[in-house]
Design a protein around this motif. Structure first.
Motif, PDB file in Angstrom:
ATOM      1  N   GLY A 121      68.083  49.671  50.018  1.00  0.00           N
ATOM      2  CA  GLY A 121      69.334  50.287  50.457  1.00  0.00           C
ATOM      3  C   GLY A 121      70.349  49.285  50.968  1.00  0.00           C
ATOM      4  N   ASP A 122      71.445  49.804  51.502  1.00  0.00           N
ATOM      5  CA  ASP A 122      72.555  48.951  51.949  1.00  0.00           C
ATOM      6  C   ASP A 122      72.170  48.014  53.074  1.00  0.00           C
ATOM      7  N   GLY A 126      65.401  50.315  53.872  1.00  0.00           N
ATOM      8  CA  GLY A 126      64.840  51.516  53.260  1.00  0.00           C
ATOM      9  C   GLY A 126      63.546  51.227  52.516  1.00  0.00           C
TER      10      GLY A 126
END
Length: 272
Positions: A121-122, A126
């Protein structure tokens, strides 16, 4: 050509050829401390004074003079290719860098699109299939090194022998090459051979792992990331590293060197 990637204490006591992902932050801080009696406040890679670096124009003359005359002890440090490339993946590909952004801007989106790599993820925190993504990253790393596409190979995953070799081919000679896996023993031997303005007590030196916390935590043992194809790719990329620095290409679970580094062999094979 000169001596790219070379650092030297301002007292000219010792010369160090940086090899990325091989304890370079800790080594740089030790060199800085040996001159000044204190550590650099921040990431030693950001320092612009207190340590000669080839990238600083005013440092090039003293580094050249000392290296070409072999007026100071010269050393470098290497690492098992399996753990080094894995560390590069988690730090540079999955991690958020100290500037708060992804490494090399659009590199990660390009990898996600072209190679199907996930990075958590960013924020890099995640859940994702670390093993599958790492193996896809290995294909990318091989493509950059063998065919120089979709980009030039990055210093963090290009072969250690390439970094070590530029010093030799430009006229330098190493007095010691040691392993990160035996760091205290190797660094102690370097310090034994040099005289520094401030004495360094290795037992009191913290480890400056500047990449720690950049990316997701590695969930599996090193060997779980490498199947037969991955091992083949790693050997294709790093054959010279395994051979010269005496690492076990056939067993990713064995991080320790299997024999002593022959400095004469290193100079002969990397001096061309």
């Amino acid at each position: 050509m000169g001596f790219p990637g070379t650092w030297m204490t301002t007292s000219e006591s010792v010369v160090y050829r940086v090899v990325p992902k091989c304890a370079c932050s800790t080594i740089g801080q030790i060199l800085y401390y040996s001159d000044h009696g204190s550590f650099y406040d921040g990431d030693i890679h950001d320092s612009t004074s207190g340590l000669h670096k080839w990238a600083q124009e005013e440092s090039q003359e003293p580094i050249t003079r000392v290296v070409e005359s072999h007026a100071a002890y010269a050393f470098t440090c290497v690492r098992n290719p399996y753990s080094r490339i894995l560390s590069s993946f988690f730090d540079k590909i999955c991690g958020i860098q100290r500037n708060g952004r992804r490494y090399r801007g659009n590199l990660v989106p390009t990898l996600a699109f072209t190679y199907g790599i996930e990075v958590g993820g960013d924020d890099g925190q995640g859940e994702f299939d670390q093993i599958a993504s790492f193996r896809r990253f290995l294909l990318f790393a091989r493509d950059t090194i063998r065919w120089r596409r979709p980009m030039e190979p990055d210093i963090h995953w290009s072969a250690m022998s390439g970094h070590v070799g530029t010093f030799v081919s430009a006229g330098g000679r190493y007095d010691r090459i040691f392993w990160t896996e035996k760091f205290d023993e190797g660094m102690a031997d370097v310090l034994k051979h040099i005289e520094t303005p401030h004495q360094v007590d290795l037992a009191q030196i913290p480890r400056f792992n500047e990449s720690e916390g950049h990316g997701p935590k590695r969930l599996h043992p090193v060997e779980d990331y490498f199947d037969d194809l991955s091992m083949h790719l790693v050997y294709e990329i790093y054959k010279k590293d395994f051979d010269l620095f005496r690492y076990d290409a056939g067993n990713p679970a064995n991080k320790m060197p299997t024999g002593e580094i022959d400095l004469d062999e290193v100079h002969a094979k990397l001096g061309g």
